[in-house]
Each structure stands twice: as C-alpha cells, then as structure tokens.
Design a protein around this motif. Structure first.
Motif, short mmCIF file in Angstrom:
data_model
loop_
_atom_site.label_atom_id
_atom_site.label_comp_id
_atom_site.label_asym_id
_atom_site.label_seq_id
_atom_site.Cartn_x
_atom_site.Cartn_y
_atom_site.Cartn_z
N LEU A 558 -19.03 -40.00 20.17
CA LEU A 558 -20.91 -40.55 20.41
C LEU A 558 -20.85 -40.31 19.62
O LEU A 558 -20.64 -38.82 18.85
CB LEU A 558 -21.34 -39.31 21.71
N GLY A 560 -24.67 -39.17 16.53
CA GLY A 560 -26.00 -38.58 17.21
C GLY A 560 -25.60 -37.39 17.97
O GLY A 560 -24.46 -36.83 18.15
N ASP A 561 -26.44 -36.31 18.30
CA ASP A 561 -27.17 -34.96 18.68
C ASP A 561 -26.68 -35.56 20.27
O ASP A 561 -27.51 -36.35 20.85
CB ASP A 561 -28.34 -34.98 18.65
N ARG A 653 -29.16 -43.15 18.31
CA ARG A 653 -27.61 -42.65 18.75
C ARG A 653 -26.52 -43.98 19.17
O ARG A 653 -27.28 -44.67 19.43
CB ARG A 653 -27.41 -41.79 19.58
N ALA A 672 -24.18 -37.35 10.22
CA ALA A 672 -24.06 -37.65 12.13
C ALA A 672 -22.99 -37.15 12.71
O ALA A 672 -22.33 -37.15 12.02
CB ALA A 672 -25.17 -39.32 12.53
#
Length: 714
Positions: A558, A560-561, A653, A672
C-alpha cells in the motif's frame, strides 16, 4: 417567461426604451444563472487555466489542449468539454440525459474536432427508492441510446447515490475530441459580411425557455409542468451532423461555429458576434422549421437539438449547402455578420435590436452572503467488522457499475485500450502515439461533510486514477453543481468546492481549462450536496497500462497512510454512510504532486503487475475489487484499529502488486509511506488477517455481493 424587475430596469436604461417581447425573453435566458453565471462567475477566477499545453482556455464551446511533445503545424490537439443536464433529466430522464450527450458532442464539433470519448457522472437519491431507480434507469438508457447511435464510446464516469439527490438528480457529461492546428475553429466571429448559416435539424417548439428553467429550483410539479422545456433528441441526425461537420472542416469552409444549445439560435448567434465585438442581421423567417405558424420568439429561443450555426464566407455558402444536402441535413442562410447591433427581423418587422456585447456580458453579478459549514464531531459506531465489510462492499456506491457500462458501446472507434470498470479509461491517440487516460467523478459523501477538503480530495482522487494507469495529469474540466445560492449555507459550501478544486488542480499542474456551473439544484426535498464533478485527462507514451486485477503471484504493498493509531479519520466514508456516526475528513498527503508523478512512473515499471487506487469504500473495497477467480490476496493489517484501516477513504493511496517491493520503496522514498500488506495467491480467495480475527471470502462471493445494482433492478 418574464424578465426580473431589476434586470428590466437595467435593460430599459441601456436601450432607452422598453424591450420588445422577443428582447425581454432573450435577456431573461441569456442573463439567467445557467448562461451568465451570475452567482458563480466572481468565484471562478480561483482556477488556474493557463499552461504551455493550453491552446484555447475557458469561454469557448470547448477547451483545446496540446498533447505533450506536440508542437508546430502537425501538433495533435484534444478538446475537452463538460456540461450538466440536471433539471431536464428529472423531468424526462431519457430525453434529458440523451440531449445532454448531444449537446456536449456538438460543443466538440464547433471547435473543428471529432468526438472520440464520453464520460458520464451521475448522481441519484437512495438506490432503494423506486423513484430514484426510475430516474437512474431512464438516464442510463438515454445516454446509452444516444451515445451508441452516434458512434462515440462512453468509456469512463461514475455513479453515486445519496439521499439529498432524491428531488434533483445530476447528469454531468464530458466529451473529448481530436483536432489539430489546421482544423481548429473557434466561436469568435471573424469578418463583417460573412454569412450565418444554420445547418442541421429543423427548428420546432421543444426546449423553449430551457436556460431559464435550468436556473430555478425544481418545483413539486416539475415532472409535468416543465416538460415543454425539455429538448427531444435525434441521435441519427446528430451522427449525420458529425460527419457533415467533419467534411466542412476538412474543406476549410468554416470561419467560426457555435452549437445551438441554451437559448437556441439567439444564444448561439449573439454569442458568436459578441466575442468579436461585432453584430449580426438575422431574418428569422429564413430558419427552416418543422412546425407551422412559429412566431419570432419561438424561432429565436427554441432549443431544438442537432443544429449548428456557422460563419461562412459568401463564396463558400453554396458548397456548405451541397455538403448539408449530401448528409440529408437542413441548411438555411439566416443572415450575416455586421459591425453594428445584433438585430433580428421577422417578416419585415424588427423584433430584436441590441448591442451583442451587452446582451452577453451585461448581466449584473449577484452579491451573495455565505456561511462556512461547521466541522463534524467524532461519533463512531461500534460495528462487527465482518458485517461492516459485507455492507460496504455491497453498497450501491461501491458495488460494481457493470449494469451501467455494459449498456454503452465503449469499443466503437477502435481507440479504447482500457475501458470502463477500471480506475481510468485509456484512449489510443495514434496520431501522437500516446495514450490519453480519462477519469471523471465526484464524491458527495466527501463534500457533504467537508466541501473544501472534499473537493481537494476529488481532484487528487481523479489524478490518482490516471496515475494508476501510468499517465500524468494534463488538464481538466469541471462541472460545479450546487443548490440555491441565495441560501448562505449553500453558497458557503459552493465557495468551498470551488476553492478546494482550484487549489488541488493547481498543485497537480492540471489547469482547469473549461467547465460548467449548475446552481439552483434545490427541490422540495432540499439542496443537493455541493458536487464538483471533475473530468481529468492524463497522457502517457503508448497505450498499455497495468491492470486493476491482481496477478496470481507477486507482493502487495500500500502506498500511502494505512490509518494507524490516532491518524485515522472516517469522515465522508461509506462506512459511516452505512452505519451512522460522524467524523472529521481525512488529511491529504503532504506532497500530492510528487506522489502522482511517482505513482505514474511506478505503474509503468516492468516489475509492476497491478495497480489500483484506494478511495471509495477504503482498503476493504479496493482489495475486494482486485481479486479474481485466478488470483487471490493474503493480507495482514499491522495496526490496532482495523475499522479505520479497512474503511477510511483518504485519497492519494494505491495498492501496487510488484515483483520488487524494494524498487517501490526506493521510488517513493521521501514521497509517501510504503506498507507491505502481503502477497498474491492463485486460489481466488481474499484473506484479511486483522490480528485477532480474519475476514475470508472468495471471488465468487465478492461478485455476488457487488452485484447490488443488478439485483435491485431485476
């Protein structure tokens, strides 16, 4: 139709006399919110519409953008336009939606371009409501019928359901066209003495007052009382008009052109000459008509479809007539360009005699008050995760839209490399050996909670969609939909979506080169959520792109957060829409431009097996969408807030399936976070380990859950 008292006073002062009946009706329509943008124009300067790639920006029928690396006389241009047909689609969903397609295609023709792709973004009330289903089915049928008949593929778009659209659905349609420097035409009249020629269908009484109708709240009886204001389309005539326009442009017979849309002939012809500070002399009885005994006002303002107004040099008029006849289209020489006023006569009587610029630009702007929305409190539900997973994956908003796009011909024209159902479509522009990625949509759950932040997120979400296909943003057009702007809270929300969309598009170097504003989307059910539809295109070398679906092997990460600990925010999520509660909207990445650029590069890397953006429905929906009968995913979430990790909807994301996790980490270093989630399998099963429990399902079960729309319409 009646001109507002304050507007009438202004007109009387300018003309030094009372307006004629035809003049008053013309001013009412051209000074309406729909045409003059009286409430929104003061805000639109927030958009950055310039860039090296921009050939024609806002103000014409469509924008014109050069593809990267294309320069000189042989440069390949694309055109971009978007429009709304919201009120007509409530009153008559089939014809309202169909004529929305026809109108945006003719906007493309008027730039000397050939239409190559459509995108539709549709918004309805709750899916379980019978009236919403009736509107939904009628709108989709209208779009598919018209688009399929004219041979322009519908390749992208979105569908959203939200209770606040029940009394006022939205139908936003975008079109992309193809042209070049030699073929480029604009809507600005060129020379006094040139003839004005009307080509296309005969003029009837349909669509009278359509522009003013689109500038009012929908009344309870709108479905019956306002039906005469809805145009009726003829896609077969439009197909002939497309080919005739192509022949006219090929032979260089057109000096300027305008589609007959809002306010009909009066709108198109007056706007053409006003752009050049010129005038026109039009004899209305010369217009070819399909109904007997039409009066001057009806001929001037009818919004009958499939008509174009061309400026033609006198020596070329006969050739234009020959081409029109070849395609079985009507053709009338209705007047000429002058250096005086805009005048219209009917059977020898002057019915309009006004300054064209005043007619087009004289409307006073509204000075409206606004209120900023209150940020929501945090009040989260306690829901079983397996139940939540099933509900969110099966929601009409996140479920498969196959029922919609299977009705569209998305292969016609042989340019569609990636079709609907993916993050973005890709159209092959072989003339430049480039792929054009197209994404279109909004997110009413986001902008209902946080208009400004939600609009920024919508721009980033569309950019992420094209980047997932390996393309970088090139330009965008927007359709800004709002409720009654005279209500301060509604206008405050509208200001928020304008500023948010403008800020993020500028950050992403995606100039907003054109658009449309639709206000007064208000009914007895209340105002719609502020809805900023964005149609964004990106460009890339070649036409290939990584798939959305997983391969049976490779690691999954993944970008992103994930939403760990205190970072998670569920505001605007489908999770809260399903189970109630409220929360703040998620924060966005610190450097979205770098993220999009890096994602596009990684998507095109040879080690990348699949890419899918994460947004609506959160990680739960994106994981489910990647699973196929041949490829499953085995995933572990490392955090201690599984609800937040699965369902928060921060945009920007993406899930990346890769043969080299290290290469992805290196690419996104400093841009990121990269979180390792697990690996692909070859058994078609999705397994999500949440630490103390596991959610497990397979491709067949996911397909069944995501078939919500098909089941609901059986």
């Amino acid at each position: 139709m009646s001109l507002a008292d304050s507007d009438r006073e202004l007109v009387v002062s300018e003309l030094d006399r009372e307006p004629t009946r035809a003049e008053a009706a013309l001013f009412e329509n051209l000074w309406s919110e729909h045409c003059a943008y009286r409430s929104s124009r003061p805000l639109l300067s927030a958009f950055d519409s310039e860039g090296e790639q921009v050939v024609v920006g806002p103000g014409d029928d469509a924008a014109v953008v050069a593809l990267p690396g294309e320069e000189g006389e042989d440069a390949t241009y694309i055109t971009m336009g978007i429009e709304s047909h919201n009120h007509p689609s409530y009153v008559d969903p089939f014809d309202g939606a169909a004529t929305g397609v026809g109108g945006i295609v003719r906007d493309t023709l008027s730039m000397g371009a050939y239409p190559i792709a459509l995108a539709d973004s549709l918004y309805f009330g709750e899916f379980d409501d019978d009236h919403s289903k009736y509107l939904f089915e009628g709108v989709v049928e209208g779009i598919s019928h018209y688009g399929n008949c004219i041979g322009v593929p519908t390749v992208a778009g979105s569908v959203d359901f939200h209770p606040d659209y029940e009394g006022n659905p939205l139908v936003n349609v975008a079109c992309v066209g193809l042209t070049n420097e030699d073929r480029l035409v604009t809507a600005e009249a060129q020379e006094p003495g040139n003839k004005l020629v009307l080509v296309g269908n005969a003029t009837g009484r349909d669509g009278l007052g359509g522009a003013s109708f689109a500038s009012e709240d929908l009344a309870e009886d709108a479905e019956t009382e306002d039906r005469p204001a809805v145009q009726v389309g003829d896609p077969y005539a439009e197909k002939l008009l497309i080919e005739a326009n192509e022949a006219l442009v090929d032979e260089g017979l057109i000096e300027s052109a305008r589609d007959l849309g809002a306010a009909g002939l009066g709108g198109a012809s007056s706007e053409m000459v006003a752009k050049a500070d010129l005038g026109a002399r039009i004899e209305l009885e010369r217009v070819h008509q399909r109904e007997p005994n039409m009066n001057a006002l009806e001929i001037l303002l009818a919004e009958s479809q499939e008509r174009m107004c061309y400026e033609v040099e006198p020596e070329n008029v006969e050739r234009v007539r020959e081409i029109a006849e070849r395609f079985d289209l009507g053709c009338s020489v209705i007047g000429e360009v002058t250096d005086g006023n805009y005048t219209c006569t009917f059977e020898g009587e002057t019915v309009v005699d006004v300054d064209a610029y005043f007619l087009g630009e004289g409307a006073p702007m509204n000075d409206l008050g606004s209120e900023d929305p209150e940020p929501p409190a945090t009040d989260l539900p306690d829901v079983d995760l397996a139940e939540a997973f099933d509900a969110v994956v099966a929601s009409p908003n996140t479920a498969s839209k196959r029922w919609v796009y299977r009705q569209y011909d998305h292969e016609v024209g042989a340019r569609t490399s990636v079709g609907p159902g993916d993050d973005a479509a890709i159209i092959a522009v072989r003339e430049a050996e480039q792929g054009l990625a197209l994404s279109s949509g909004a997110a009413p759950n986001w902008t209902a909670v946080a208009p400004y932040k939600g609009a920024r997120a919508i721009a980033l979400e569309n950019a992420t969609n094209v980047a997932a296909k390996g393309a970088t943003p090139l330009a965008a057009v927007d359709c800004l939909n709002g409720g009654n702007p005279e209500k301060p809270d509604v206008y405050g929300g509208f200001e928020g979506i304008v500023d948010g969309l403008a800020e993020m598009c500028e950050t992403l170097s995606a100039p907003v080169v054109g658009g449309n504003v639709s206000l007064y989307n208000d009914s007895v059910a209340g105002p719609i959520p502020p809805t900023p539809t964005l149609a964004l295109v990106g460009a890339k070398e070649g036409y290939d792109a990584p798939p959305l679906s997983a391969a049976p092997e490779g690691e999954l990460v993944l970008v992103g957060d994930l939403g760990l600990a205190d970072d998670v925010r569920l505001g605007g999520s489908e999770y809260l829409a399903q189970f109630g509660g409220s929360d703040r909207f998620p924060e966005l990445p610190d450097d979205p431009a770098a993220l999009i650029e890096t994602l596009a590069a990684v998507a095109d890397d040879d080690a990348t097996l699949a890419v899918h953006d994460v947004s609506h429905g959160g990680l739960a929906v994106s994981l489910a969408e990647m699973v196929t009968d041949d490829a499953g995913l085995e995933v572990s979430l490392p955090g201690d807030d599984p609800a937040g990790e699965l369902f928060h909807e921060q945009p920007g994301r993406a899930l990346i399936q890769t043969e080299s996790v290290e290469a992805v980490r290196e690419a996104f270093d400093g841009v990121a976070p990269v979180v390792e989630l697990g690996a692909a399998t070859d058994d078609g099963t999705l397994s999500v380990d949440l630490g103390d429990r596991t959610i497990e399902t397979d491709a067949a079960e996911i397909r069944e859950r995501r078939a919500t729309i098909e089941r609901g319409l059986e």
